[in-house]
Scaffold this motif. Structure first.
Motif: not given
Length: 185
Positions: A128-138
């Motif tokens: 879950a953290r990777m999905i949300y973090g990817f969106r935030l970073s991009v």
């Protein structure tokens, strides 16, 4: 499309690594845009007493589902689940944990069907953290690129229009700015 553009697209498609990297990036970006539906500790849909509720998009008090408290519903609470399932049903997301800590999670759990990539040292689901973090970073990277392009185009246009001393002063300012690496950071 012009022949030159078609040729450029064909050349890009022939670069297999670059082409498939773009395809994978677009799929990941599209997937991360629906992070709340993929990984969340709230249900996507609740059917209770003949009404549909969408907890992912709206907060409902526990009293809506026959509970005792007027606070936000904890859908992982066994009593609340029992109340809802008595006269309805719940559709949970594939990953039933949000990017933050959820009650009932194990600290440093190994990958399993419940936690696809395990949990971290604070009990947060890593997938879950990777999905949300990817969106935030991009999104941050895209916004930063757009903002810097707009600022650069405006300053460059002003330098070209006014020229003379304004152009020289702005060029010296940019040279000083570039000479100190910590200013860029």
């Amino acid at each position: 499309m012009s022949p030159l553009t078609k040729k450029r697209i064909e050349r890009f498609k022939n670069n297999r690594r670059g082409y498939w990297s773009l395809v994978i990036f677009i799929i990941l970006l599209f997937t991360s845009l629906f992070a709340e539906i993929i990984a969340n500790d709230k249900p996507i849909l609740v059917f209770y007493h003949g009404h549909y509720y969408y907890p992912v998009f709206h907060t409902y008090p526990e009293t809506t589902f026959g509970g005792e408290f007027g606070t936000e519903t904890d859908y992982k609470d066994p009593q609340v689940a029992k109340l809802i399932n008595s006269d309805g049903w719940i559709v949970m997301p594939p990953i039933e944990y949000a990017y933050k800590f959820s009650l009932g999670t194990k600290v440093l759990a190994t990958p399993s069907a419940e936690h696809w990539l395990g949990t971290d040292d604070q009990g947060r689901d890593i997938a879950a953290r990777m999905i949300y973090g990817f969106r935030l970073s991009v999104v941050f990277g895209l916004l930063l690129t757009i903002a810097s392009s707009v600022i650069g185009i405006i300053i460059g246009a002003l330098q070209g229009y006014f020229g003379g001393w304004f152009d020289i002063v702005m060029q010296r300012f940019l040279e000083i700015w570039d000479s100190v690496p910590s200013l860029l950071i």
